[in-house]
Design an enzyme around this catalytic site. Sequence first.
Site, short mmCIF file in Angstrom:
data_model
loop_
_atom_site.label_atom_id
_atom_site.label_comp_id
_atom_site.label_asym_id
_atom_site.label_seq_id
_atom_site.Cartn_x
_atom_site.Cartn_y
_atom_site.Cartn_z
CB ILE A 240 -16.69 5.75 14.77
CG1 ILE A 240 -15.72 5.48 15.93
CG2 ILE A 240 -17.77 6.76 15.20
CD1 ILE A 240 -14.83 6.67 16.28
CD GLU B 105 -4.63 5.22 6.84
OE1 GLU B 105 -4.50 4.44 7.81
OE2 GLU B 105 -4.91 4.83 5.70
CB THR C 250 -9.24 12.65 17.82
OG1 THR C 250 -8.68 12.06 18.98
CG2 THR C 250 -8.12 13.39 17.08
CG ASP C 251 -9.41 12.71 23.26
OD1 ASP C 251 -8.79 12.12 22.36
OD2 ASP C 251 -9.69 12.16 24.36
CD GLU C 252 -4.89 10.26 20.08
OE1 GLU C 252 -3.80 10.46 19.53
OE2 GLU C 252 -5.34 9.12 20.32
CE1 TYR D 260 -6.10 9.82 13.93
CE2 TYR D 260 -5.70 10.14 16.28
CZ TYR D 260 -6.58 10.00 15.22
OH TYR D 260 -7.95 10.06 15.44
CE LYS E 89 -9.31 13.24 12.96
NZ LYS E 89 -10.32 12.78 11.95
CG LEU F 132 -5.55 -1.34 25.35
CD1 LEU F 132 -4.20 -2.03 25.40
CD2 LEU F 132 -5.64 -0.27 26.44
#
Length: 366
Positions: free
Chosen positions: A27, A99, A145-147, A171, A175, A211
């Site tokens: 990105i 990461e 991130t949305d995670e 991860y 974040k 992916l």
Amino acid sequence: MSNTTRSNNKQFKMKKNILITGAAGFIGSHLVRLFVNKYPEYQIFNLDTLTYAGNLENLKDITDAPNYTFIKGDITDEVFIPELFAKYNFDGVIHLAAESHVDRSITDPFSFIRTNVFGTCNLLNAAKNAWKENMEGKRFYHVSTDEVYGALEFDGSFFTESTKYDPHSPYSASKASSDHFVRAYNDTYGLPVVISNCSNNYGANHFPEKLIPLSINNIKHNKPIPIYGKGENVRDWLWVNDHARAIDIIFHNGKNGQTYNIGGNNEWSNIELIHKLCEIMDRKLGREQGESAKLITFVKDRAGHDLRYAIDSSKLQNELGWKPSLQFEEGLEKTVDWYLENQEWLDNVTSGQYQNYYEKQYKERQ
Ligand code: NAD
Ligand code: DAU
């Protein structure tokens, strides 16, 4: 948010020295190109330590631009980072270095804690100390991130900016932790910050452990396409250049202390997505339709695999006027074309050659 910060919601003014961290990655490389080309009046500094995911080949078209400087360095370095802030007197920071791969975080959580949590704190602290006399017009932008929001059911719900944090992987926990520290530096020290939480990106220069690029590469080489579990997990895909555009808009017009969700409103289950990709690849490679789909192989599921992500980006759309520019099918075609036209990039990345080659070039320029 502190009152001082709430009342300090003026637009971020054009400034000279902008530090972008992690811009040799996926990105960051798209973002830094956008900034270098769009803002010739800015001096853009790309700070990247060049892990396996950092690749200066992503930036070869702007390497010699007069307003671009690459700095090799580690965001966790407690001596180097404050020195860098003192030397360049940054006006703004856009922090992407991290990461970023969930599977790696499952086997090696500590490097995620080190880089994503400690590294972010080290940058926040350097910014706080460098800007303590006058924070007017400064901005620390944290790319997240949305995670951090966890996982949704198949119930049509969305993550909004007020969804409770519920990270599941090392991860996403790292974040989430870094997001909390960014807000803590805002509340405690009045550091002018802004955070965005984005959904899954796709596009050129995406490292082929994720992916979409992994599947493109495997299809091309007639290798199995590993699908975790039943392939029912859903992701909300956004073209990487639309993420870079959103960051540009938020960096310049977002309000201090605020969070903005960024997403494509574009949900695909992994198996649907891979079938679509196989269809495109068959057409581009002149294979019979259905040929590439034979490579689909269901494998053991990812531990703690989040079921569904879906972003509500209406705040960003309504307040700052951003919207995605590209339909997914068109973006996927463009992405496949890029990978087919850039086999050398893929070969270099998969062989690890790029690190030696470009590091050598970089040293020669010093
Ligand atoms: P990436 O893995 O492609 O790139 C990360 C970059 O950071 C690399 O160039 C790497 O060399 C650099 N880096 C890593 N550790 C460093 C350190 N200690 N010091 C300096 N540089 C270091 O990641 P990406 O996919 O481009 O993601 C960029 C950011 O965006 C991350 O913060 C990630 O959490 C976030 N994000 C990614 C996505 C996505 O779909 N890829 C979506 C939302 C948010
Ligand atoms: O949502 C934003 C996040 O998207 C970013 O914060 C991360 O940095 C980025 O890596 C990405 O995380 P995901 O885990 O969603 O991306 P990944 O490409 O690894 O996996 C996408 C989906 O595909 C996920 O459900 C797991 C699945 N998958 C992945 C791989 C690598 C497979 O089924 N097979 C695979 O081989």
